[in-house]
Design an enzyme around this catalytic site. Structure first.
Site, short mmCIF file in Angstrom:
data_model
loop_
_atom_site.label_atom_id
_atom_site.label_comp_id
_atom_site.label_asym_id
_atom_site.label_seq_id
_atom_site.Cartn_x
_atom_site.Cartn_y
_atom_site.Cartn_z
N ASP A 13 7.13 2.65 23.01
CA ASP A 13 8.00 3.62 23.69
C ASP A 13 8.38 3.19 25.10
O ASP A 13 8.53 4.02 25.99
CB ASP A 13 7.34 5.02 23.74
CG ASP A 13 6.84 5.46 22.38
OD1 ASP A 13 7.60 5.29 21.43
OD2 ASP A 13 5.70 5.96 22.28
N LYS A 16 12.60 -0.13 24.46
CA LYS A 16 13.12 -1.38 23.86
C LYS A 16 14.49 -1.17 23.24
O LYS A 16 15.33 -2.04 23.29
CB LYS A 16 12.18 -1.86 22.74
CG LYS A 16 10.88 -2.41 23.23
CD LYS A 16 10.01 -2.88 22.07
CE LYS A 16 9.45 -1.73 21.25
NZ LYS A 16 8.50 -0.86 21.93
N GLY A 40 10.23 4.16 16.71
CA GLY A 40 11.40 5.00 16.95
C GLY A 40 12.16 4.42 18.12
O GLY A 40 11.65 4.37 19.22
N HIS A 41 13.35 3.92 17.84
CA HIS A 41 14.14 3.32 18.91
C HIS A 41 15.35 4.20 19.20
O HIS A 41 16.20 4.39 18.35
CB HIS A 41 14.60 1.91 18.51
CG HIS A 41 13.47 0.94 18.41
ND1 HIS A 41 13.58 -0.28 17.81
CD2 HIS A 41 12.19 1.03 18.83
CE1 HIS A 41 12.41 -0.91 17.88
NE2 HIS A 41 11.55 -0.13 18.49
N GLN A 223 6.79 -1.23 18.49
CA GLN A 223 5.49 -0.86 19.08
C GLN A 223 5.25 -1.67 20.36
O GLN A 223 6.18 -2.22 20.91
CB GLN A 223 4.34 -1.06 18.09
CG GLN A 223 4.24 0.00 17.00
CD GLN A 223 5.15 -0.27 15.83
OE1 GLN A 223 5.26 -1.39 15.37
NE2 GLN A 223 5.81 0.74 15.35
P1 IMP Z 1 0.47 3.70 12.85
O1 IMP Z 1 1.26 2.54 13.33
O2 IMP Z 1 1.29 4.81 12.26
O3 IMP Z 1 -0.66 3.27 11.95
O4 IMP Z 1 -0.24 4.39 14.12
C1 IMP Z 1 -1.27 3.73 14.83
C2 IMP Z 1 -1.17 4.02 16.32
O5 IMP Z 1 -0.02 3.38 16.87
C3 IMP Z 1 -1.04 5.50 16.65
O6 IMP Z 1 -1.70 5.75 17.89
C4 IMP Z 1 0.46 5.67 16.84
O7 IMP Z 1 0.77 6.76 17.66
C5 IMP Z 1 0.80 4.35 17.50
N1 IMP Z 1 2.19 3.95 17.26
C6 IMP Z 1 2.72 3.44 16.13
N2 IMP Z 1 4.02 3.17 16.30
C7 IMP Z 1 4.32 3.50 17.55
C8 IMP Z 1 5.53 3.42 18.32
O8 IMP Z 1 6.59 2.96 17.87
N3 IMP Z 1 5.44 3.86 19.61
C9 IMP Z 1 4.28 4.33 20.13
N4 IMP Z 1 3.14 4.41 19.46
C10 IMP Z 1 3.16 4.00 18.18
#
Ligand code: IMP
Length: 427
Positions: A13, A16, A40-41, A223
């Site tokens: 977040d 990007k 989420g972009h 991420q």
């Molecule tokens: P997962 O990727 O859904 O398995 O989540 C694992 C961890 O990564 C959690 O704390 C999510 O909130 C975090 N996370 C996954 N994708 C994002 C992203 O695009 N932005 C911020 N945090 C993320």
């Protein structure tokens, strides 16, 4: 023409989407190399506001080829929904390509993500519930189903029979959940395959040919570094690598072909989900940043935890990625703040440390050592030249540059494409 990797340098977040959208406007190809619909972009450009999770942000620039790379895990239902929304808004999807090696997220991945999280109880990771962890675990366990597999129905069915039997055993016997139906999944995914077939292909050759032809190629990260399975706050992180090194592996090119690595840092920190966050502000200031920055998840809508810029984590992120320059985003959110601080070190058991610890229990005990910096009055959203920023904002940026020891190439002062200060060339 260069290959540029755009990498989340904190907990995701970082903004990007905007930087990729800006750079994609002049790129010939954009390749997303990791993650899935957990990302989420948000992009705001002359076409409007878009929230993308799977399709590379480059799709908004006409003529740009957008590759969903082998390093991704793709949930076809979400992809098709996103494609429908985009084409409904007049976006041309003919440049979209899906790697036949990309892993596919299956319904049991999403079921297991939820069941595993529930079973973790108080130790839950706070995943996005999109099946990301179970899908990448299957990839490593050689149980994955890949985009190319969907194209041969007999082989797909045979594989699904094998894998689903195993998955249903876990769902029912370990978690006491309901078994999933083979026929339902098979039919649903054949439908997806029919629609996605024109886009699925071998993509490494496309990427290589683009580079050989001297085209500009962007590697779009998802991420952030501190969620990386090796270097993040393990186990509180995601399951595919968001790092620059993974940009090569997840797009299918050699690392020496990458010419620039841009680290995207937000001017403060945020994280969504559980896990250590040394500079977290669990007070009025944290709430102020969250409200001003509208720090709520694009994917899950969850309120993001907010805190001061952490240069210990930032230096570590720089080390494991090797940034050639930094894009500093959302500087305008700090306009008119009552006070500003940057974390320059941690205090651990009464001693100062400058390294980002590997263990979450150690990180939990780290207290940030904060340096106070003068705040500025805004608004800075109209500024287009670094020298025209208020002296205090210049000092803030200079200090971050100095602490990370890497030049700032881009400063973002608003959501729109033009609300950007270009400080230097990124290549
Ligand atoms: P997962 O990727 O859904 O398995 O989540 C694992 C961890 O990564 C959690 O704390 C999510 O909130 C975090 N996370 C996954 N994708 C994002 C992203 O695009 N932005 C911020 N945090 C993320």
């Amino acid at each position: 023409m260069p290959v540029i990797a755009v990498i989340g340098a904190q907990w995701g977040d970082e903004g990007k989407g905007k930087v990729v959208d800006m750079l994609a406007a002049r790129a010939d190809m954009v390749v997303r190399f990791s993650g899935g619909d957990n990302a989420g972009h948000t992009v705001v450009n002359p076409l409007g506001k878009f929230a993308l999770t799977l399709v590379p942000s480059g799709i908004l620039s006409p003529g740009t080829v957008c590759v969903m790379g082998n390093g991704m895990a793709i949930y076809p239902a979400m992809l098709l929904e996103e494609m429908d929304v985009l084409s409904g808004r007049g976006i041309d999807l003919s440049g979209l390509r899906i790697s036949d090696r990309a892993n596919i997220i299956m319904p049991y991945h999403r079921t297991l993500d939820r069941l595993e999280e529930k079973a973790r109880g108080g130790e839950a990771i706070g995943t996005t519930g999109r099946g990301i962890g179970p899908a990448f675990a299957d990839k490593a366990a050689r149980l994955g189903i890949r985009a190319g597999d969907l194209l041969t129905p007999e082989n797909f069915r045979e594989r699904l029979v094998q894998v689903l039997e195993y998955k249903n055993a876990i769902i029912t016997k370990v978690f006491g959940g309901d078994a999933l139906s083979l026929d339902e999944i098979y039919r649903e995914y054949l439908g997806f395959a029919k629609r996605l077939r024109p886009y699925i292909c071998e993509t490494t050759r496309l990427v290589a040919e683009a580079i050989d032809a001297g085209q500009e190629v962007l590697l779009e990260g998802a991420q952030g570094t501190l969620l990386d399975p090796d270097f993040g706050t393990y186990p509180f992180g995601t399951s595919s690598s968001p790092l620059a090194g993974a940009g090569a592996a997840g797009a299918g090119l050699g690392p020496l072909r990458i010419n620039a690595v841009v680290g995207i840092f937000k001017s403060y920190c945020s994280r969504v989900g559980a896990g250590p966050f040394p500079t977290e502000l669990d007070d009025e200031m944290g709430r102020l940043i969250r409200e001003r920055g509208a720090e709520f998840g694009t994917v899950t809508g969850r309120a993001r935890r907010c805190g001061w810029f952490d240069s210990v984590a930032a230096r570590f992120s720089n080390r494991v990625n090797g940034f050639s320059s930094i894009a500093l985003t959302r500087l305008d959110i700090l306009d008119g703040m009552p006070s500003l601080r940057i974390c320059t070190g941690y205090e651990l058991d009464g001693k100062r440390i400058d390294e980002f610890p590997a263990g979450v229990h150690t990180l939990d005990r780290c207290r940030p050592i904060l340096e106070e910096l003068p705040a500025w009055q805004g608004p800075i959203s109209g500024v287009r030249d670094r020298d025209d920023l208020p002296a205090e904002a210049r000092r803030y940026v200079d200090r971050i540059e100095e602490l990370i020891d890497t030049p700032v190439s881009i400063i973002s002062v608003g959501a729109a494409r033009e609300q950007t200060i270009i400080c230097r060339s990124i290549v």
